[in-house]
Design an enzyme around this catalytic site. Structure first.
Site, PDB file in Angstrom:
ATOM      1  N   HIS A  53       6.119  11.189  -7.682  1.00  0.00           N
ATOM      2  CA  HIS A  53       5.173  10.187  -8.178  1.00  0.00           C
ATOM      3  C   HIS A  53       5.474   9.922  -9.654  1.00  0.00           C
ATOM      4  O   HIS A  53       6.017  10.781 -10.352  1.00  0.00           O
ATOM      5  CB  HIS A  53       3.741  10.692  -8.009  1.00  0.00           C
ATOM      6  CG  HIS A  53       3.243  10.654  -6.594  1.00  0.00           C
ATOM      7  ND1 HIS A  53       1.913  10.677  -6.268  1.00  0.00           N
ATOM      8  CD2 HIS A  53       3.920  10.576  -5.417  1.00  0.00           C
ATOM      9  CE1 HIS A  53       1.772  10.621  -4.950  1.00  0.00           C
ATOM     10  NE2 HIS A  53       2.978  10.564  -4.407  1.00  0.00           N
ATOM     11  N   GLU A  55       3.638   9.819 -12.294  1.00  0.00           N
ATOM     12  CA  GLU A  55       3.034  10.754 -13.255  1.00  0.00           C
ATOM     13  C   GLU A  55       3.797  12.079 -13.296  1.00  0.00           C
ATOM     14  O   GLU A  55       4.054  12.638 -14.367  1.00  0.00           O
ATOM     15  CB  GLU A  55       1.570  11.033 -12.897  1.00  0.00           C
ATOM     16  CG  GLU A  55       0.667   9.812 -12.916  1.00  0.00           C
ATOM     17  CD  GLU A  55       0.530   9.166 -11.537  1.00  0.00           C
ATOM     18  OE1 GLU A  55       1.536   9.089 -10.791  1.00  0.00           O
ATOM     19  OE2 GLU A  55      -0.591   8.734 -11.204  1.00  0.00           O
ATOM     20  N   CYS A  83      -3.345  10.592  -8.226  1.00  0.00           N
ATOM     21  CA  CYS A  83      -3.727  11.232  -6.961  1.00  0.00           C
ATOM     22  C   CYS A  83      -3.991  12.716  -7.241  1.00  0.00           C
ATOM     23  O   CYS A  83      -3.684  13.207  -8.330  1.00  0.00           O
ATOM     24  CB  CYS A  83      -2.619  11.059  -5.922  1.00  0.00           C
ATOM     25  SG  CYS A  83      -1.260  12.251  -6.099  1.00  0.00           S
ATOM     26  N   CYS A  86      -1.018  14.636  -8.686  1.00  0.00           N
ATOM     27  CA  CYS A  86      -0.733  14.306 -10.089  1.00  0.00           C
ATOM     28  C   CYS A  86      -1.839  14.839 -10.997  1.00  0.00           C
ATOM     29  O   CYS A  86      -1.578  15.270 -12.120  1.00  0.00           O
ATOM     30  CB  CYS A  86      -0.573  12.802 -10.242  1.00  0.00           C
ATOM     31  SG  CYS A  86       0.863  12.174  -9.338  1.00  0.00           S
TER      32      CYS A  86
END
Lengths: 156, 156
Positions: A53, A55, A83, A86
């Site tokens: 992801h 992040e 999410c 993260c």
């Protein structure tokens, strides 16, 4: 605050540009003292990595650059609310401030199941959709006893 | 079940051996059809990476090996209950079964704040210990509109 908006819009541009290159619709950056030190797109599909992801990638890049897992003097800007994965990465990195634009409901409408994971995390492991099996007498506690008594450990 | 115990004890041995090498007290492995395809220790401190938990590293290694972010035919064995970051990674990877030994309370007693993160995740972003700022009119929703209408996207 004006700088926050400007840096957040940069993260949003990263997300938009990423879509053109086959990435997921998420962008993030890490700033230190108002300057960008790491930026990333979601690369889950193309890099065969479910943890890629935006992040997480930005945190990993910033940590490598600063040679420390402690990013407590950094700020994360991300195109969408992080999410749970993260969010966990943010807590472990020590980041103290997160600026975001879209939220988990916007993500949900485009097919990303952040909300499902938020819902599942709060419930008892044995009741989740994923099959969680605990074997309490397998020796897991011994590991922590060894850690507690280990003189040369580096606490983190 | 006997194989589950045996593979879990292997993950516990990884954790114990990791401590001797300066790593954190966590070990994990991924098995497919009962055979180990990836194994890892927590390497947060030595690799300068706050996301380098054993579970995340094992998931990344298995995904790279299988050339897919979808590990729905794999099982994760981990010496301790996954933290929220790792739990998120598990959901995104599609793993359907997780076997673990120690739990978040054991981790807490040895100084690992999994429980704090579990507590924080469930509450409103604006009320967390980390400063979460949403700027809803910065353009975040446009990213998802672009994604929704993008013909060449690879959904995941």
């Amino acid at each position: 605050m004006e700088n926050d908006r400007s840096l957040l819009q940069h993260a949003i541009r990263l997300a938009e540009e990423g879509i053109n290159r086959g990435h997921g619709p998420f962008g993030a950056l890490i700033a230190k003292e108002g300057r960008i030190i790491a930026e990333a797109n979601n690369k889950v599909v193309l890099s065969h990595d479910p943890t890629a992801h935006a992040e997480v990638l930005a945190i990993r890049e910033a940590s490598l650059l600063l040679k420390t897992h402690d990013l407590s003097d950094c700020v994360l800007y991300t195109s969408c609310e992080p999410c749970p994965m993260c969010l966990g990465a943010i807590y472990w990195s020590g980041i103290k401030k997160v600026v975001y634009a879209a939220d988990r409901h916007d993500a949900e409408r485009s097919g990303f199941s952040d909300k499902l994971i938020y819902d599942e995390i709060g419930i008892d492991p044995g009741k989740r959709k994923i099959h969680f099996i605990r074997i309490p007498d397998a020796g897991g506690e011994q590991v922590f006893k060894k850690w507690d008594g280990f003189e040369n450990k580096i606490p983190y």
